[in-house]
Design an enzyme around this catalytic site. Structure first.
Site, short mmCIF file in Angstrom:
data_model
loop_
_atom_site.label_atom_id
_atom_site.label_comp_id
_atom_site.label_asym_id
_atom_site.label_seq_id
_atom_site.Cartn_x
_atom_site.Cartn_y
_atom_site.Cartn_z
N SER A 52 -7.61 -5.34 19.24
CA SER A 52 -8.07 -6.45 18.39
C SER A 52 -7.74 -6.27 16.91
CB SER A 52 -9.58 -6.67 18.55
OG SER A 52 -10.31 -5.64 17.92
N LYS A 102 -13.98 -4.70 12.86
CA LYS A 102 -13.32 -5.95 12.43
C LYS A 102 -13.16 -5.91 10.92
CE LYS A 102 -13.68 -7.78 16.59
NZ LYS A 102 -12.63 -7.37 17.48
#
Length: 190
Positions: A52, A102
């Site tokens: 990701s 993230k």
């Protein structure tokens, strides 16, 4: 040597062995306490389990996450943070102790949206030279609530992020990814 002298010598040797053991056990206990304190309050290692955050971070990368700076200031746009899953992710089956990683895109009070392959922050397109490819799905503009953040993976089209589960409460933030120590050929600050 009399039996009394032999017993005294044996007792002295036994006492020295016991003192050595006590000293070693004390050193081990101190080392364990220091390691626990450092991991809890200062820094800890983390493993990247998914794609990701490509191309910035790869599956299998190992990082140092520092935990001190956010005690003095909030995360800023562009910081790569590690956090515990918010309530929505926990409802979807992710364990509370599973860490996510993230990039901070929006801070409290800012407006985030995605249109025409660009992420917009307060109506202005973000310059994102760190992403794998432009996002392929639009996302209507939303205002980030107080004490929460909007986060996205750098692999925009393969990231389970705020676009899908909502805002990240600041209380869930563990720390900031600062240094990659594995693999050796990509060692360095992030």
């Amino acid at each position: 040597m009399t039996p009394h002298e032999s017993d005294a010598k044996e007792a002295t040797a036994s006492s020295k062995v016991w003192r050595d053991w006590q000293e070693n056990l004390t050193l081990i206990a101190i080392a364990l306490c220091l390691a626990l304190l450092i991991r809890t309050f200062i820094a800890e290692p983390r493993y990247i389990p998914s794609d990701s955050m490509l191309p910035t971070l790869h599956t299998g990368d190992r990082l140092v996450v520092e935990k001190i700076s956010y005690r003095f200031h909030s995360p800023i746009t562009g910081d790569i943070i590690v956090f515990q899953p918010p309530a929505e992710l926990q409802r979807r089956g992710y364990p509370k102790d599973q860490a996510f990683i993230k990039r901070v895109i929006g801070k409290p009070g800012e407006v985030i949206g995605v249109a025409s392959g660009k992420v917009y922050l307060n109506g202005q397109p973000l310059l994102e030279d760190y992403i794998a490819e432009p996002p392929n799905k639009p996302f209507l503009p939303v205002k980030v609530p107080e004490d929460e953040f909007f986060v996205m993976g750098d692999n925009r089209n393969d990231s389970n992020d705020s676009r899908y589960w909502g805002f990240l409460p600041s209380k869930n933030i563990i720390g900031r990814a600062t240094f990659r120590f594995w693999p050796l050929d990509r060692i360095g600050f992030i």
